[in-house]
Write an enzyme that holds these catalytic residues in place. Structure first.
Site, mmCIF file in Angstrom:
data_model
loop_
_atom_site.group_PDB
_atom_site.id
_atom_site.type_symbol
_atom_site.label_atom_id
_atom_site.label_comp_id
_atom_site.label_asym_id
_atom_site.label_seq_id
_atom_site.Cartn_x
_atom_site.Cartn_y
_atom_site.Cartn_z
ATOM 1 N N GLY A 1 0.825 -1.196 0.000
ATOM 2 C CA GLY A 1 0.000 0.000 0.000
ATOM 3 C C GLY A 1 0.860 1.247 0.000
ATOM 4 N N ARG A 2 0.252 2.360 -0.362
ATOM 5 C CA ARG A 2 0.983 3.618 -0.279
ATOM 6 C C ARG A 2 0.030 4.777 -0.055
ATOM 7 N NH1 ARG A 2 4.676 5.164 -4.475
ATOM 8 N NH2 ARG A 2 5.317 3.022 -4.791
ATOM 9 N N GLY A 3 0.570 5.888 0.372
ATOM 10 C CA GLY A 3 -0.255 7.058 0.658
ATOM 11 C C GLY A 3 0.267 7.754 1.893
ATOM 12 N N VAL B 1 4.109 1.250 2.050
ATOM 13 C CA VAL B 1 4.103 0.155 3.009
ATOM 14 C C VAL B 1 4.461 -1.156 2.302
ATOM 15 C CG1 VAL B 1 2.781 -1.060 4.745
ATOM 16 C CG2 VAL B 1 2.300 1.331 4.290
ATOM 17 N N LYS C 1 6.709 0.386 6.982
ATOM 18 C CA LYS C 1 6.249 1.632 6.375
ATOM 19 C C LYS C 1 7.419 2.586 6.215
ATOM 20 C CE LYS C 1 3.016 5.319 7.261
ATOM 21 N NZ LYS C 1 1.909 5.714 8.119
ATOM 22 N N ASP D 1 -7.231 11.213 9.570
ATOM 23 C CA ASP D 1 -7.410 10.585 8.270
ATOM 24 C C ASP D 1 -8.138 9.253 8.433
ATOM 25 O OD1 ASP D 1 -7.320 10.348 5.551
ATOM 26 O OD2 ASP D 1 -5.231 9.701 5.446
#
Ligand SMILES: *[C@@H]1O[C@H](CO)[C@@H](O)[C@H](O)[C@H]1NC(C)=O
Ligand SMILES: *[C@@H]1O[C@H](CO)[C@@H](O)[C@H](O)[C@H]1NC(C)=O
Ligand SMILES: *[C@@H]1O[C@H](CO)[C@@H](O)[C@H](O)[C@H]1NC(C)=O
Ligand SMILES: *[C@@H]1O[C@H](CO)[C@@H](O)[C@H](O)[C@H]1NC(C)=O
Ligand SMILES: *[C@@H]1O[C@H](CO)[C@@H](O)[C@H](O)[C@H]1NC(C)=O
Ligand SMILES: *[C@@H]1O[C@H](CO)[C@@H](O)[C@H](O)[C@H]1NC(C)=O
Ligand SMILES: *[C@@H]1O[C@H](CO)[C@@H](O)[C@H](O)[C@H]1NC(C)=O
Ligand SMILES: *[C@@H]1O[C@H](CO)[C@@H](O)[C@H](O)[C@H]1NC(C)=O
Length: 805
Positions: free
Chosen positions: A529-531, A536, A550, A644
């Site tokens: 995942g990313r953001g 990650v 991460k 978030d």
């Protein structure tokens, strides 16, 4: 070098020529039983009993400088290096570190004796008629004295201190009494016991006040779900995490069914908690607790101070402004004013406004529907009035005024909407010599001075052990030299490294090297995942744990390791079953990496349209997420916002229970809600962001997370995405608006409103009442006006109890 070699030779000669009396027992494995006429001595660290499966150890445990208690503890140390003690014989009167012993007399009496004192410190007052009793330590952690005819003469399970082990019953004769503090094991002020009406209760019994605080004292036993007919008075937890009490009360731990090591402990902060041991990490996890908000436990902070919570530490007391601690080493004594009180009747006082502060009880009056000025005047007119509570009562639509003559049970929480007005002399407020800042860091009985036991050793017995003492001095001296040399070399070698380790040790997580993490993640190849300024990866650590790694973008990595650690140290202290666990970090050169537990079922976003997540599980996701956020907002010393909250950041474990993740964006706020300048820029993810973010003038509070939570829940229920629509205007999202219309249709008589809202693609049954409640709560969270949104702990309450109504 030659000198060093000689020294080492000298030391080894001394050590090897030392005919230590203990050497024979230390070479063989410790015994599992103590026979009549034998004893365990404090002088020999290997003089212990170990349970057959090696899980528990019984022996002398150090509780201070030259102070020992005969105890049972988990053999394996925690990651902090400390042991978890489950029982103590003499917690309130420790014995000396020399010549104290526990002996089993020929007659079958177990006696704990301190150095040369004649009278025993502690004894079981037992007598064995079979002449062959033995003291044994069971695999279940029970230390028991059993005679030859298999009768149990005495057992530690019958006299618990602050902990119950699985299958250990709490009976009417026994109670759990908390320790005085984390480092002082003597009896504290909190107790779990069966009251005279057969109800299991928690009581605070301090030097000045006493009061039951659980179950809620405002409820009658029956209303709190307790029966007063359980006159057997027994309660216990089983190895599967199910607790049952004879007053009809029971619960399952959050990990019920599985069988890790568990304990029920009356904690230092007055909360009763169940812990499970995560064996790999040697960390105790809370799997149940009696009080969601430990600060609602009354009485413990003393006068003129307020309580707040700190994860991993528990309760913390803080003096009111212009007050200082009465006794620096103990906060139960409360705080006293630093100003001189003005004579009664003079007009020299004014009031200091303290929003979100509450003091419970001790009102000199109750005045409904009065203005602030009237309330101030009322307090002025009463000599003993130290201040007043002023709050708006929503039900009646009026302000209530409570002048107080004693400031006890103080509590400050953003979720409390009233204010407190403290009476202080005008000169104090205007003078700049006294600082207005409250005295922080008054850690309540968590910071005791460690007292050295002073006992006079009897001269006549001194002779016998003089030889031993001499020997001891030699060996000690030599060891000291070795240590000094060792440390000299060691510190020279790793001077740069050690600081990082030190800090890591205090923040409680592991420091990984970049090389290890690179290897673990196969050169950062398994991206999951990313953001949020990070990518990650999945990785397998050297101890085979699967981790989420991460990697923060390099723009963030200008700061040094110390600053980075300072920033993440609060994250490390967060410990809640609905928050993702951080294992460690890496800060090398430009690299800034966090290592988390890996969640096999991915995120809520991955599962929104999946059949694995049936309605029951979705409901648990709703409750769990709310609990995690409530903990962030209200149980932390620093006020933490997530900022978030979205389906991608709610991860699901193997049972699809949620853990809130990605606190990377979160920031720590002052409790009084003053924003942080970094908050000028909007944060979060479009679709889930609260309207406040788009108006510069509106303060950012924990209600931004409440809003996002509401939107996420509505998405989970309806299957519709909140994205799209014009957000910059702050208008309600089409999805939220649509649900709101359906609900008002329902109020208007459309009996099918729930079915129309709920995602028909998700299989499975749901209870209509529960679903209706969930929808209404979610809608309330997604209110545009932040005042109309509930707090996260209110959400938890409404979800758990709303449908009972
Ligand atoms: C010892 O432990 C076992 C289970 O571990 C239990 O069944 C037994 O009753 C225990 N004995 C005593 C005396 O506590
Ligand atoms: C606890 O678990 C048992 C068995 O798994 C179950 O029968 C019981 O209903 C559960 N109790 C609660 C309160 O969830
Ligand atoms: C502990 O580690 C073993 C292997 O080292 C692994 O199989 C097991 O799943 C781990 N347990 C937990 C709770 O992480
Ligand atoms: C503070 O409390 C400790 C322990 O109760 C006591 O020994 C000490 O005398 C107290 N100090 C003061 C200044 O009252
Ligand atoms: C708390 O403050 C009041 C007045 O502000 C004072 O009279 C009282 O003695 C204080 N309490 C303690 C424990 O010092
Ligand atoms: C409160 O006081 C105001 C003015 O004194 C009065 O008009 C109002 O009716 C009162 N409200 C209630 C609920 O008693
Ligand atoms: C506890 O007290 C010590 C010494 O007074 C201080 O260094 C430490 O920061 C305090 N801890 C907390 C959590 O306030
Ligand atoms: C633990 O606290 C008690 C009560 O304040 C005190 O008397 C005792 O000396 C303390 N013990 C140690 C080892 O610090």
């Amino acid at each position: 070098m030659d000198l060093l070699f000689r020294l080492l030779m000298l030391v080894s000669v001394i050590v090897h020529q030392t005919p230590l009396t203990t050497s024979s027992s230390s070479s063989s494995s410790p015994p599992h039983a103590l026979n009549l006429g034998s004893s365990l001595s404090v002088d020999d660290k290997t003089d212990v009993l170990i349970s057959p499966d090696h899980v528990f150890t019984a022996g002398f445990y150090p509780v201070g400088e030259n102070a020992f208690c005969f105890s049972i503890w988990f053999t394996k140390p925690l990651s902090t290096g400390r042991h978890t003690v489950v029982w103590m014989a003499n917690r309130d009167s420790p014995v000396n570190g020399r010549r104290s012993k526990l002996s089993l007399s020929k007659t079958g009496n177990l006696i704990l004796q301190d150095a040369d004192q004649e009278l025993p410190i502690w004894t079981t007052r037992t007598r064995d008629l079979t002449d062959s009793a033995q003291l044994k330590l069971n695999n279940s952690g029970n230390l028991y004295l059993q005679s030859n005819d298999r009768r149990i003469l005495w057992q530690s399970f019958g006299s618990p201190t602050d902990t119950l082990l699985p299958n250990q019953p709490l009976t009417k004769e026994a109670m759990l009494i908390s320790s005085r503090s984390k480092t002082n094991y003597s009896s504290g002020f909190y107790r779990l016991f069966f009251d005279s009406d057969n109800v299991l209760r928690l009581v605070y019994s301090g030097p000045f006040v006493t009061g039951v605080y659980w179950p809620n004292p405002e409820l009658r036993a029956w209303d709190a779900g307790r029966s007063t007919y359980g006159n057997q008075r027994t309660a216990a937890i089983d190895p599967f995490g199910r607790f049952i009490s004879s007053d009809g009360w029971f619960f399952n731990t959050s990990d019920d069914g599985v069988q890790p090591m568990r304990r029920v402990t009356m904690d230092v902060d007055g909360n009763l908690r169940v812990y499970s041991l995560n064996e790999n990490k040697t960390i105790w996890k809370v799997t149940w607790q009696a009080m969601a908000q430990t600060c609602t436990i009354h009485g413990s902070c003393g006068e003129n101070s307020t309580c707040s919570n700190e994860p991993g530490y528990g309760r913390k007391c803080t003096c009111l402004p212009y007050h200082k601690m009465v006794n620096r080493s103990d906060c139960v004594y409360g705080c006293e004013p630093e100003f001189k009180q003005t004579p009664c009747g003079s007009d020299e006082d004014t009031f200091l406004h303290l929003p979100h502060f509450d003091f419970y009880g001790y009102d000199s009056k109750y005045l409904p529907n009065v203005t602030l000025d009237v309330c101030k005047q009322e307090c002025m007119d009463i000599c003993s009035c130290n201040g007043f509570q002023y709050k708006f009562d929503k039900l009646q639509g009026i302000y209530l005024c409570y002048p107080k003559f004693l400031l006890l049970n103080g509590f400050s929480s953003v979720s409390f909407l009233g204010s407190f007005y403290l009476r202080v002399p005008k000169v104090t407020l205007s003078s700049s010599t006294i600082k207005a800042t409250r005295e922080l860091g008054l850690n309540c009985s968590g910071n005791p001075r460690i007292v050295e036991l002073e006992r006079v050793y009897d001269k006549k017995n001194e002779r016998g052990s003089i030889k031993f003492l001499q020997l001891f001095t030699y060996v000690f001296g030599a060891l000291e030299i070795v240590c000094i040399i060792y440390f000299f070399y060691k510190t020279r070698k790793s001077a740069t490294k050690s600081q990082g380790y030190l800090q890591a040790a205090t923040t409680g997580f592991e420091r990984f090297s970049y090389r290890d993490l690179k290897k673990a993640s196969e050169n950062f190849s398994m991206e999951v995942g990313r953001g949020g300024g990070a990518v990650v990866y999945k990785g397998v650590l050297t101890d085979n744990r699967i981790a989420a790694i991460k990697r923060l973008k390099e723009a963030n990595s200008n700061q040094g390791e110390a600053e980075f650690l300072a920033e993440i140290s609060t994250l490390g202290r967060l410990n809640h079953m609905n928050l993702i666990d951080i294992w460690g970090y890496c800060a090398e050169g430009k690299h800034r990496i966090l290592v988390y537990e890996y969640m096999e079922n991915g995120s809520l976003a991955d599962n929104l349209h999946s059949d694995n997540l049936n309605w029951d599980k979705r409901f648990e996701v709703a409750v769990g997420t709310a609990k995690g956020l409530a903990y962030l907002h209200e149980e932390c010393l620093e006020w933490v916002l997530h900022c978030d909250v979205k389906p991608h950041n709610i991860l699901l474990d193997q049972n699809y229970l949620p853990k809130v993740a990605d606190l990377g964006l979160s920031k720590f706020f002052d409790r009084d809600g003053r924003g942080n300048s970094e908050f000028t820029k909007a944060r979060g993810t479009r679709g889930y962001m609260a309207p406040e973010w788009f108006f510069v003038s509106l303060p950012i509070t924990s209600k931004v997370d409440v809003y996002s939570y509401g939107v996420v829940m509505l998405e989970m229920i309806t299957g519709r995405s909140p994205q799209g629509g014009d957000q910059s205007g702050g208008y309600e999202r089409p999805m939220v608006k649509w649900v709101r219309e359906k609900v008002s249709d329902g109020n208007g008589g459309n009996s099918n409103w729930i079915e129309e809202i709920v995602d028909s693609k998700v299989n499975g049954e749901y209870e209509r009442v529960r679903m209706g409640n969930l929808i209404k709560v979610a809608l309330q969270c997604a209110e545009e006006n932040k005042e109309a949104r509930p707090t996260m702990s209110q959400v938890v309450d409404m979800l758990l109890h709303g449908d009972d109504l």
